[in-house]
Design a protein around this motif. Sequence first.
Motif, PDB file in Angstrom:
ATOM      1  N   ARG A  31       0.828  -1.210   0.000  1.00  0.00           N
ATOM      2  CA  ARG A  31       0.000   0.000   0.000  1.00  0.00           C
ATOM      3  C   ARG A  31       0.863   1.261   0.000  1.00  0.00           C
ATOM      4  N   LYS A  32       1.942   1.244   0.779  1.00  0.00           N
ATOM      5  CA  LYS A  32       2.815   2.414   0.832  1.00  0.00           C
ATOM      6  C   LYS A  32       3.461   2.690  -0.524  1.00  0.00           C
ATOM      7  N   VAL A  33       3.962   1.635  -1.157  1.00  0.00           N
ATOM      8  CA  VAL A  33       4.618   1.815  -2.454  1.00  0.00           C
ATOM      9  C   VAL A  33       3.610   2.281  -3.503  1.00  0.00           C
ATOM     10  N   GLU A  34       2.416   1.715  -3.485  1.00  0.00           N
ATOM     11  CA  GLU A  34       1.396   2.142  -4.440  1.00  0.00           C
ATOM     12  C   GLU A  34       1.003   3.603  -4.223  1.00  0.00           C
ATOM     13  N   GLN A  35       0.952   4.021  -2.965  1.00  0.00           N
ATOM     14  CA  GLN A  35       0.624   5.419  -2.676  1.00  0.00           C
ATOM     15  C   GLN A  35       1.700   6.354  -3.223  1.00  0.00           C
ATOM     16  N   VAL A  36       2.959   5.987  -3.015  1.00  0.00           N
ATOM     17  CA  VAL A  36       4.048   6.815  -3.543  1.00  0.00           C
ATOM     18  C   VAL A  36       3.997   6.859  -5.066  1.00  0.00           C
ATOM     19  N   ALA A  37       3.727   5.703  -5.690  1.00  0.00           N
ATOM     20  CA  ALA A  37       3.660   5.662  -7.155  1.00  0.00           C
ATOM     21  C   ALA A  37       2.507   6.522  -7.679  1.00  0.00           C
ATOM     22  N   GLU A  38       1.362   6.486  -6.997  1.00  0.00           N
ATOM     23  CA  GLU A  38       0.226   7.310  -7.424  1.00  0.00           C
ATOM     24  C   GLU A  38       0.541   8.797  -7.291  1.00  0.00           C
ATOM     25  N   GLU A  39       1.193   9.175  -6.197  1.00  0.00           N
ATOM     26  CA  GLU A  39       1.558  10.579  -6.034  1.00  0.00           C
ATOM     27  C   GLU A  39       2.557  11.012  -7.102  1.00  0.00           C
ATOM     28  N   ALA A  40       3.486  10.120  -7.431  1.00  0.00           N
ATOM     29  CA  ALA A  40       4.460  10.451  -8.477  1.00  0.00           C
ATOM     30  C   ALA A  40       3.765  10.625  -9.826  1.00  0.00           C
ATOM     31  N   ASP A  41       2.815   9.746 -10.131  1.00  0.00           N
ATOM     32  CA  ASP A  41       2.072   9.886 -11.391  1.00  0.00           C
ATOM     33  C   ASP A  41       1.266  11.187 -11.420  1.00  0.00           C
ATOM     34  N   SER A  42       0.675  11.527 -10.267  1.00  0.00           N
ATOM     35  CA  SER A  42      -0.091  12.774 -10.211  1.00  0.00           C
ATOM     36  C   SER A  42       0.805  13.991 -10.424  1.00  0.00           C
ATOM     37  N   LEU A  43       1.971  13.976  -9.801  1.00  0.00           N
ATOM     38  CA  LEU A  43       2.912  15.082  -9.995  1.00  0.00           C
ATOM     39  C   LEU A  43       3.403  15.148 -11.438  1.00  0.00           C
ATOM     40  N   LYS A  44       3.580  13.997 -12.053  1.00  0.00           N
ATOM     41  CA  LYS A  44       4.005  13.981 -13.452  1.00  0.00           C
ATOM     42  C   LYS A  44       2.924  14.571 -14.353  1.00  0.00           C
ATOM     43  N   ASP A  45       1.656  14.247 -14.071  1.00  0.00           N
ATOM     44  CA  ASP A  45       0.557  14.838 -14.843  1.00  0.00           C
ATOM     45  C   ASP A  45       0.516  16.357 -14.672  1.00  0.00           C
ATOM     46  N   CYS A  46       0.708  16.811 -13.443  1.00  0.00           N
ATOM     47  CA  CYS A  46       0.722  18.258 -13.198  1.00  0.00           C
ATOM     48  C   CYS A  46       1.865  18.928 -13.952  1.00  0.00           C
ATOM     49  N   LEU A  47       3.018  18.274 -13.976  1.00  0.00           N
ATOM     50  CA  LEU A  47       4.158  18.841 -14.696  1.00  0.00           C
ATOM     51  C   LEU A  47       3.883  18.895 -16.197  1.00  0.00           C
ATOM     52  N   ASN A  48       3.262  17.852 -16.731  1.00  0.00           N
ATOM     53  CA  ASN A  48       2.932  17.853 -18.161  1.00  0.00           C
ATOM     54  C   ASN A  48       1.922  18.953 -18.493  1.00  0.00           C
ATOM     55  N   LYS A  49       0.931  19.148 -17.613  1.00  0.00           N
ATOM     56  CA  LYS A  49      -0.046  20.216 -17.842  1.00  0.00           C
ATOM     57  C   LYS A  49       0.621  21.586 -17.788  1.00  0.00           C
ATOM     58  N   TYR A  50       1.547  21.744 -16.843  1.00  0.00           N
ATOM     59  CA  TYR A  50       2.283  23.008 -16.778  1.00  0.00           C
ATOM     60  C   TYR A  50       3.070  23.236 -18.061  1.00  0.00           C
ATOM     61  N   ASP A  51       3.701  22.176 -18.564  1.00  0.00           N
ATOM     62  CA  ASP A  51       4.493  22.307 -19.789  1.00  0.00           C
ATOM     63  C   ASP A  51       3.605  22.705 -20.970  1.00  0.00           C
ATOM     64  N   LEU A  52       2.414  22.106 -21.061  1.00  0.00           N
ATOM     65  CA  LEU A  52       1.498  22.462 -22.149  1.00  0.00           C
ATOM     66  C   LEU A  52       1.043  23.915 -22.038  1.00  0.00           C
ATOM     67  N   ARG A  53       0.703  24.347 -20.823  1.00  0.00           N
ATOM     68  CA  ARG A  53       0.284  25.739 -20.642  1.00  0.00           C
ATOM     69  C   ARG A  53       1.410  26.704 -20.984  1.00  0.00           C
ATOM     70  N   ASP A  54       2.627  26.340 -20.581  1.00  0.00           N
ATOM     71  CA  ASP A  54       3.755  27.229 -20.841  1.00  0.00           C
ATOM     72  C   ASP A  54       4.035  27.330 -22.338  1.00  0.00           C
ATOM     73  N   ARG A  55       3.970  26.197 -23.040  1.00  0.00           N
ATOM     74  CA  ARG A  55       4.179  26.229 -24.491  1.00  0.00           C
ATOM     75  C   ARG A  55       3.095  27.053 -25.183  1.00  0.00           C
ATOM     76  N   LYS A  56       1.847  26.881 -24.726  1.00  0.00           N
ATOM     77  CA  LYS A  56       0.751  27.647 -25.313  1.00  0.00           C
ATOM     78  C   LYS A  56       0.917  29.137 -25.045  1.00  0.00           C
ATOM     79  N   ARG A  57       1.353  29.474 -23.832  1.00  0.00           N
ATOM     80  CA  ARG A  57       1.557  30.883 -23.495  1.00  0.00           C
ATOM     81  C   ARG A  57       2.652  31.498 -24.352  1.00  0.00           C
TER      82      ARG A  57
END
Length: 248
Positions: A105-131
């Motif tokens: 459960r602990k490892v899965e929680q860390v992996a989910e948080e990492a995936d969520s942070l990666k999605d946020c980073l990708n969204k930031y990158d898309l917004r920055d490129r669009k800007r």
Amino acid sequence: MAMPVDFGDSAASGGGGTLSGLYQNSRRLLLKTRDGLEKLERSQYASSSALFTSSSIASSSGVESPSHLFDSVRKDITQIQLLCSEMDSLWRSIPAKSQRDLWKRKVEQVAEEADSLKDCLNKYDLRDRKRIQEAQERAELLGRANGSSSHILRIFDEEAQAMQSVRRSSKMMEETFATGAAILSKYSEQRDRLKHAQRKALDVLNTMGLSNSVLRLIERRNRVDKWIKYTGMVVSVVILVVVWKWTR
């Protein structure tokens, strides 16, 4: 006689200790990555009105430039994912089921948080490129419009003056309409008052006519009563005289 040794327990404790160290490292990286994403978001919002270069932001704010911060956050997320892979291979070797489920459960929680942070980073990158793309397009449009900017401004001024004149005319028409409506309302009120006064006058006249007829009726009744009274008196006197003579 040889004593038996339980290698499973020692492996579990060793695996648990290794997992604990990797887990602590992953949690520290998660906090660092989350803080880096917040800094990236703040820098993007701060530069939403204009396109800043990395050097200008770094020199103006005195902090790490967004491009370097972006690379650092991306590397941290990759490191967290590598740690998750190592922890995933380690928790499977724990013999105790309760400990194995806990670390899973602990490892899965860390992996989910990492995936969520990666999605946020990708969204930031898309917004920055669009800007950046929008800023470049605006710069190109402004560059093409510099030659005829005075003509465009003059057209805008004429249109603004025309719109202002239309607004003034519309306001005057509204005021005139409001004045006419107020006058009509006053006329209506005066008409109602005149009608009310007319009804009052008619009521008074009707009352006066009724009073005159009642007075005439009373006078006629008084005359009739007077004749009845006098006639009764005469008849009474005649009867008294006849009775007096009859008794004599």
